[in-house]
Design a protein around this motif. Structure first.
Motif, mmCIF file in Angstrom:
data_model
loop_
_atom_site.group_PDB
_atom_site.id
_atom_site.type_symbol
_atom_site.label_atom_id
_atom_site.label_comp_id
_atom_site.label_asym_id
_atom_site.label_seq_id
_atom_site.Cartn_x
_atom_site.Cartn_y
_atom_site.Cartn_z
ATOM 1 N N ALA A 97 49.130 42.540 48.623
ATOM 2 C CA ALA A 97 49.366 43.371 47.436
ATOM 3 C C ALA A 97 48.112 43.463 46.578
ATOM 4 N N VAL A 98 47.401 42.341 46.437
ATOM 5 C CA VAL A 98 46.184 42.343 45.622
ATOM 6 C C VAL A 98 45.112 43.203 46.280
ATOM 7 N N ARG A 99 44.928 43.062 47.569
ATOM 8 C CA ARG A 99 43.882 43.825 48.260
ATOM 9 C C ARG A 99 44.191 45.315 48.273
ATOM 10 N N ARG A 100 45.455 45.671 48.389
ATOM 11 C CA ARG A 100 45.814 47.096 48.463
ATOM 12 C C ARG A 100 45.775 47.782 47.104
ATOM 13 N N SER A 101 46.127 47.053 46.027
ATOM 14 C CA SER A 101 46.214 47.688 44.706
ATOM 15 C C SER A 101 44.958 47.519 43.867
ATOM 16 N N GLY A 102 44.100 46.551 44.196
ATOM 17 C CA GLY A 102 42.879 46.343 43.424
ATOM 18 C C GLY A 102 43.135 46.160 41.941
ATOM 19 N N PRO A 103 43.944 45.178 41.544
ATOM 20 C CA PRO A 103 44.364 45.062 40.143
ATOM 21 C C PRO A 103 43.261 44.534 39.240
ATOM 22 N N VAL A 104 43.397 44.857 37.951
ATOM 23 C CA VAL A 104 42.491 44.287 36.962
ATOM 24 C C VAL A 104 42.910 42.866 36.610
ATOM 25 N N ALA A 105 44.191 42.550 36.786
ATOM 26 C CA ALA A 105 44.709 41.209 36.509
ATOM 27 C C ALA A 105 45.908 40.944 37.404
ATOM 28 N N LEU A 114 43.430 30.230 42.926
ATOM 29 C CA LEU A 114 41.986 30.305 43.098
ATOM 30 C C LEU A 114 41.616 31.328 44.162
ATOM 31 N N HIS A 115 42.397 31.386 45.227
ATOM 32 C CA HIS A 115 42.148 32.388 46.279
ATOM 33 C C HIS A 115 42.238 33.802 45.718
ATOM 34 N N VAL A 116 43.273 34.058 44.887
ATOM 35 C CA VAL A 116 43.427 35.385 44.294
ATOM 36 C C VAL A 116 42.253 35.697 43.366
ATOM 37 N N ALA A 167 29.400 47.033 43.843
ATOM 38 C CA ALA A 167 30.188 47.152 42.615
ATOM 39 C C ALA A 167 31.560 46.521 42.810
ATOM 40 N N ARG A 168 31.577 45.427 43.532
ATOM 41 C CA ARG A 168 32.839 44.753 43.814
ATOM 42 C C ARG A 168 33.292 43.946 42.607
ATOM 43 N N SER A 169 34.591 43.835 42.448
ATOM 44 C CA SER A 169 35.159 43.101 41.316
ATOM 45 C C SER A 169 36.332 42.271 41.797
ATOM 46 N N ALA A 170 36.705 41.290 40.987
ATOM 47 C CA ALA A 170 37.846 40.431 41.282
ATOM 48 C C ALA A 170 38.775 40.438 40.087
ATOM 49 N N PRO A 171 40.078 40.218 40.310
ATOM 50 C CA PRO A 171 41.030 40.258 39.187
ATOM 51 C C PRO A 171 40.975 38.984 38.352
ATOM 52 N N LEU A 172 41.341 39.125 37.089
ATOM 53 C CA LEU A 172 41.591 37.955 36.257
ATOM 54 C C LEU A 172 42.973 37.428 36.615
ATOM 55 N N VAL A 173 43.099 36.150 36.898
ATOM 56 C CA VAL A 173 44.388 35.551 37.240
ATOM 57 C C VAL A 173 44.994 34.927 35.990
ATOM 58 N N VAL A 174 46.148 35.427 35.590
ATOM 59 C CA VAL A 174 46.865 34.934 34.413
ATOM 60 C C VAL A 174 47.893 33.909 34.894
ATOM 61 N N LEU A 175 47.638 32.651 34.605
ATOM 62 C CA LEU A 175 48.541 31.572 35.011
ATOM 63 C C LEU A 175 49.652 31.470 33.967
ATOM 64 N N ALA A 176 50.786 32.059 34.278
ATOM 65 C CA ALA A 176 51.887 32.153 33.325
ATOM 66 C C ALA A 176 52.971 31.146 33.675
ATOM 67 N N GLY A 177 53.473 30.460 32.665
ATOM 68 C CA GLY A 177 54.582 29.533 32.861
ATOM 69 C C GLY A 177 54.176 28.082 32.747
ATOM 70 N N LEU A 221 41.158 24.601 34.115
ATOM 71 C CA LEU A 221 41.203 25.977 34.582
ATOM 72 C C LEU A 221 40.065 26.256 35.549
ATOM 73 N N ALA A 222 40.393 26.947 36.641
ATOM 74 C CA ALA A 222 39.371 27.375 37.589
ATOM 75 C C ALA A 222 38.707 28.648 37.074
ATOM 76 N N PRO A 223 37.485 28.931 37.501
ATOM 77 C CA PRO A 223 36.830 30.186 37.097
ATOM 78 C C PRO A 223 37.680 31.393 37.471
ATOM 79 N N GLY A 224 37.743 32.354 36.564
ATOM 80 C CA GLY A 224 38.508 33.571 36.828
ATOM 81 C C GLY A 224 39.974 33.467 36.511
ATOM 82 N N THR A 225 40.398 32.370 35.840
ATOM 83 C CA THR A 225 41.801 32.207 35.474
ATOM 84 C C THR A 225 41.923 31.932 33.987
ATOM 85 N N VAL A 226 43.053 32.311 33.422
ATOM 86 C CA VAL A 226 43.385 31.997 32.033
ATOM 87 C C VAL A 226 44.815 31.493 32.000
ATOM 88 N N ARG A 227 45.153 30.720 30.980
ATOM 89 C CA ARG A 227 46.503 30.158 30.859
ATOM 90 C C ARG A 227 47.023 30.440 29.454
#
Length: 341
Positions: free
Chosen positions: A258-266, A283-285, A295-305, A313-319
């Motif tokens: 789903a992440v690879r197909r939709s290219g999400p911002v988060a 971390l994989h996501v 011009a490749r980009s990666a999503p911000l991972v929102v660790l919810a719950g 926190l790992a790089p690229g994640t927020v809680r």
């Protein structure tokens, strides 16, 4: 049907009101709002006027009024020359003049009561929580639906979720855990109506017009709790932000696709308990890059719950601490005002 000479039984009254016969007898014994005429042998027989009084009791307690205070009100009305309107065909939860949730000028953070009344471990919460809890414990679906609708209309999504819906859901869950699996039906009914209210909120929002990448929302594998993600989805929809909701217990391979197909911002990943939190997957996501070379980009991972608490926190994640903060974080990714909606 009413027997014009003898009235109806307590069991029939309880079925009409959607409460247990024990509750009806308890109101009579504790608050003195039983039938005026008990008949031979002191058996309770309820006339249309008696039932109208109990309907008023249900309306008041469903709006958050403590039972003792509600009983004083209905006793005063019964004692006054202007009796309650007798309309035994209308259930309490469907009465057109039921008091609305949060009526009056009090701000959202006010109107708290610390007394008991719902039978749930609510603690010091908003009055609307107590009304919602009482309606859920009675399995009064129309009242639950109306209370949720009124709360959302008056306070908006974020306050309604954080101060009314979530505390009541938490209290119902605690009641179930501490009572040998009783009240499961209460949790199911309340969850269904909260989910329905959240989806209606999302459906009523204007369709997202942005061509920007979406936000992906998913529960980690083995996680079945979707309501917090549904609240986040409704908040994003209110802001006109694009999203893709994948729901409960999404397998790791499916999430990766789903992440690879939709290219999400988060990507918002919900985990209710530490046993379901999968930090390696998060971390994989966060390391999943997409787009054209250079011009490749990666999503911000929102660790919810609450399941994500603990490790650094790992790089690229927020809680984020809650719904309000999660919406603010994601809104900023789109250059939106964090306080919008």
């Amino acid at each position: 049907m009413y027997d014009s000479d003898h009235g109806i039984t307590t069991g029939a009254v309880a079925r009409r009101l959607g409460v247990s016969p024990t509750t009806v007898r308890s109101w009579d014994r504790r608050y003195g709002i039983g039938p005026l005429d008990r008949g031979d042998g002191r058996h309770r027989r309820w006339t249309p006027a008696d039932v109208a009084m109990l309907e008023e009791m249900c309306r008041l307690t469903a709006s958050g009024v403590p039972p003792a205070e509600a009983a004083r009100t209905v006793r005063r009305v019964r004692a006054s020359p202007d009796a309650l309107p007798v309309n035994p065909g209308v259930p309490a939860s469907a009465a057109p003049d039921a008091p609305s949730v949060g009526a009056g000028p009090e701000p959202p953070s006010a109107a708290r009561r610390s007394g008991a009344g719902s039978g749930l471990p609510l603690g010091d919460v908003r009055q609307e929580c107590r009304g919602l809890a009482r309606a859920a414990m009675r399995l009064d679906a129309p009242a639950v639906e109306e209370l949720l609708r009124a709360a959302l209309a008056e306070y908006g999504l974020v306050t309604s979720w954080e101060e009314i819906m979530a505390p009541t859901l938490h209290a119902v869950g605690k009641k179930w855990e501490s009572s040998d699996d009783r009240y499961v039906e209460v949790e199911h009914l309340l969850s269904w109506h909260v989910s329905t209210a959240l989806r209606r909120t999302a459906a009523a929002a204007p369709a997202a017009t942005s061509q920007a990448p979406p936000v992906v929302l998913a529960c980690v594998p083995s996680e079945q709790h979707t309501l917090p993600l549904e609240a986040l989805a409704a908040g994003l929809a209110e802001r006109g932000l694009p999203l893709r909701m994948f729901g409960a217990s999404v397998p790791a391979e499916a999430l990766d696709a789903a992440v690879r197909r939709s290219g999400p911002v988060a990507v918002a990943l919900w985990s209710q308990a530490r046993s379901t939190a999968n930090h390696a997957l998060a971390l994989h996501v966060a390391r999943t890059a997409f787009g054209v070379r250079g011009a490749r980009s990666a999503p911000l991972v929102v660790l919810a719950g609450p399941g994500w608490r603990g490790p650094a926190l790992a790089p690229g994640t927020v809680r984020p601490a809650g719904l309000r903060e999660a919406l603010a974080v994601i809104s900023r990714l789109y250059g939106e005002d964090a306080g919008a909606g």
